[in-house]
Design a protein around this motif. Structure first.
Motif, mmCIF file in Angstrom:
data_model
loop_
_atom_site.group_PDB
_atom_site.id
_atom_site.type_symbol
_atom_site.label_atom_id
_atom_site.label_comp_id
_atom_site.label_asym_id
_atom_site.label_seq_id
_atom_site.Cartn_x
_atom_site.Cartn_y
_atom_site.Cartn_z
ATOM 1 N N VAL A 162 0.399 -1.019 -0.058
ATOM 2 C CA VAL A 162 -0.195 -0.526 0.083
ATOM 3 C C VAL A 162 0.922 1.322 -0.264
ATOM 4 O O VAL A 162 1.570 1.393 1.011
ATOM 5 C CB VAL A 162 -0.993 0.010 1.477
ATOM 6 C CG1 VAL A 162 -2.155 1.377 1.264
ATOM 7 C CG2 VAL A 162 -1.686 -1.284 1.361
ATOM 8 N N GLY A 163 0.213 2.424 -0.768
ATOM 9 C CA GLY A 163 1.429 3.103 0.209
ATOM 10 C C GLY A 163 1.161 4.223 0.349
ATOM 11 O O GLY A 163 0.128 3.554 1.156
ATOM 12 N N ALA A 167 -2.436 4.708 3.014
ATOM 13 C CA ALA A 167 -2.280 3.695 4.363
ATOM 14 C C ALA A 167 -1.727 4.905 5.511
ATOM 15 O O ALA A 167 -3.086 4.664 6.725
ATOM 16 C CB ALA A 167 -0.730 3.834 4.960
ATOM 17 N N GLN A 168 -1.938 6.092 5.514
ATOM 18 C CA GLN A 168 -1.935 7.651 6.745
ATOM 19 C C GLN A 168 -3.380 7.611 6.524
ATOM 20 O O GLN A 168 -4.419 7.958 7.074
ATOM 21 C CB GLN A 168 -1.043 8.146 6.059
ATOM 22 C CG GLN A 168 0.529 8.402 6.380
ATOM 23 C CD GLN A 168 0.764 9.772 6.422
ATOM 24 O OE1 GLN A 168 0.713 9.998 5.456
ATOM 25 N NE2 GLN A 168 2.472 9.571 6.636
ATOM 26 N N GLY A 173 -1.754 0.615 9.213
ATOM 27 C CA GLY A 173 -0.444 0.352 9.049
ATOM 28 C C GLY A 173 0.341 -1.123 8.888
ATOM 29 O O GLY A 173 -0.602 -1.566 8.451
ATOM 30 N N VAL A 174 1.533 -1.517 8.709
ATOM 31 C CA VAL A 174 2.053 -3.084 8.134
ATOM 32 C C VAL A 174 1.175 -3.829 9.622
ATOM 33 O O VAL A 174 0.888 -3.404 10.696
ATOM 34 C CB VAL A 174 3.199 -3.118 8.984
ATOM 35 C CG1 VAL A 174 4.423 -4.671 7.818
ATOM 36 C CG2 VAL A 174 4.304 -2.347 7.336
ATOM 37 N N GLY A 203 3.072 -4.505 3.690
ATOM 38 C CA GLY A 203 4.532 -3.362 2.889
ATOM 39 C C GLY A 203 3.869 -1.972 2.647
ATOM 40 O O GLY A 203 2.974 -1.997 2.384
ATOM 41 N N VAL A 204 4.347 -1.084 2.591
ATOM 42 C CA VAL A 204 4.782 0.174 2.487
ATOM 43 C C VAL A 204 5.495 0.930 1.715
ATOM 44 O O VAL A 204 6.191 0.861 2.358
ATOM 45 C CB VAL A 204 4.339 1.065 3.973
ATOM 46 C CG1 VAL A 204 3.298 2.863 3.801
ATOM 47 C CG2 VAL A 204 2.694 0.837 4.496
ATOM 48 N N PHE A 205 4.825 2.001 0.961
ATOM 49 C CA PHE A 205 5.939 1.760 -0.122
ATOM 50 C C PHE A 205 5.806 3.707 -0.196
ATOM 51 O O PHE A 205 4.510 4.240 -0.092
ATOM 52 C CB PHE A 205 5.786 1.514 -1.340
ATOM 53 C CG PHE A 205 4.968 2.048 -2.573
ATOM 54 C CD1 PHE A 205 4.627 3.101 -3.147
ATOM 55 C CD2 PHE A 205 4.023 0.104 -2.311
ATOM 56 C CE1 PHE A 205 3.245 2.734 -3.413
ATOM 57 C CE2 PHE A 205 2.784 0.646 -2.948
ATOM 58 C CZ PHE A 205 1.390 2.128 -4.310
#
Length: 427
Positions: A162-163, A167-168, A173-174, A203-205
């Protein structure tokens, strides 16, 4: 003195000495030091602003291009329904086309992403794990979690990427669950209901472009096919080349390697209006700011007109001592040209240094003001970019010098045509 002036070459030492003496002269001595300083500052600031603005626009365009081309493909191949064996054979042919470095199938669709506390629209891209590893812009910008468990898990625990801004927005979160709602529906006893499934964030990218960081989710290809009801089909094949500029010319070769009836488009088709608008904006901004240089150079005319008026007696004396009209013209030309050259050089130095240290300047301004001067949600990028194009800097320098030299000619020519007899009479 007459023989010396006749033998002296143009822009000789005595002409330069007189010109610089006039520039240094105080007002009580008939000088125009204050106006010269104002002219110098005007040209310096105009040149610096032109270099800074053009460099920021170049950096903005370059960063956007790199991110768009790094996040997306260079060519897109759309084909009809195929069996897995037919698609594998087509992928082999596409990867064998010259200049092709990557080609992978993709399923893409819009969804509604929901967490326990929020919801946001997003775009899901289904890719295989091997193809995801060939995307350095994603793999090298994992800010939390990892891709080690990409697609792993079952019963609502499959992991996705997720971008960071998405996510924010979801306040997740993860490891947190995210429910995706598909635009397609399924028939039930209660009627047509949207398809939804819960995944976990593995994961967050963050690639640095807000449009991608706040709107994209990566999911394993097979799970995307099942979730969106594609069966064994895909939406398109994304092709990356060793040179993105070759994308338009590669379309016939890619179409021939795919299958009869394949439709091939490229990134210039997809972003034509966007990059066209940036080009027009760049050219118009250059013309508008170049006018600032021309306006600043007009101050040289005011300074030289006053200098000629104050130095009328000196001009008459020089003429009676044997100085020709050309020598007088060159003296006052040097006065104005010196201001233009020094102002251009100072503006060039300030503009280049500012662009080199623009990141530190941005952080300092944000620290002093306590505000964010470059909102990523507005400008798509998370920092102020700057890319110095030396050919453009050279053009700006030539324009500034040419404007300064041309501005000195009318008052200098007027000084050379001054009648010494009339000047001495009125003095």
């Amino acid at each position: 003195m007459r023989r010396t002036s006749a033998a002296a070459p143009p822009f000789s030492s005595w002409e330069r000495e007189i010109a610089f003496r006039y520039l240094r002269a105080r007002r009580s001595e008939g000088g125009v030091a204050l106006i010269s300083i104002i002219s110098f500052l005007g040209i310096m600031l105009a040149v610096a602003v032109l270099i800074i603005v053009m460099s920021v626009m170049n950096g903005f365009r370059a960063d956007l291009s790199n991110m768009i081309l790094g996040f997306n493909g260079h060519d897109y191949v759309v084909v009809g329904p195929q069996t897995p064996a037919e698609r594998a054979a087509m992928m082999t042919r596409l990867r064998g086309v010259p200049h092709v470095i990557e080609a992978f199938p993709i399923v893409e669709s819009q969804t509604l992403a929901q967490s326990q506390d929020a919801a946001s629209g997003s775009v899901v891209r289904g890719v295989t794990r091997a193809d995801l590893l060939s995307m350095p812009l994603i793999v090298k910008n994992i800010k939390a979690g990892s891709i080690a468990g990409f697609g792993a898990g079952q019963d609502g625990g499959e992991q996705i990427l997720v971008g960071r801004r998405l996510a924010q927005a979801l306040d997740a979160g993860v490891g947190d669950p995210v429910t995706l709602v598909s635009p397609s529906s399924v028939s039930t006893a209660l009627g047509e209901l949207p398809v939804q499934k819960t995944f976990r964030i593995g994961g967050v990218f963050e690639v640095g472009m807000s449009e991608y960081d706040e709107g994209f989710i990566y999911m394993p290809l097979r799970q995307a096919q099942l979730f969106f009801g594609r069966g064994d089909d895909i939406d398109y094949v994304e092709v990356k080349l060793d040179n993105p500029d070759l994308a338009p010319s590669m379309k016939p070769a890619l179409a021939a390697a795919a299958e009869p009836g394949a439709v091939v488009t490229d990134w210039t088709d997809k972003n034509q209006a966007y990059f066209g608008a940036l080009t027009v904006e760049h050219n118009v901004m250059f013309l508008i700011l170049a006018l600032l240089v021309l306006i600043a150079s007009l101050n040289i005319i005011s300074a030289l007109v006053m200098l000629v008026k104050n130095k009328g007696r000196d001009i008459a004396i020089l003429r009676t001592m044997g100085a020709g009209q050309g020598a007088i013209l060159r003296v006052f030309f040097l006065c104005g040209a010196a201001v233009g050259v020094l102002g251009t050089a100072a503006g060039l130095l300030i503009g280049v240094v500012f662009c080199w240290r623009i990141g530190d300047i941005q952080r300092f301004v944000e620290w002093v003001t306590g505000t964010q001067v470059f909102n990523a949600q507005v400008y798509f990028l998370s920092r102020v970019p700057a890319k110095i194009e030396w050919s453009e800097v050279a053009a700006i320098t030539v324009i500034a010098l040419a404007a300064s030299f041309l501005a000195t000619l009318p008052p200098a020519w007027r000084a050379s045509r001054l009648d010494p007899v009339e000047a001495l009479r009125y003095e």
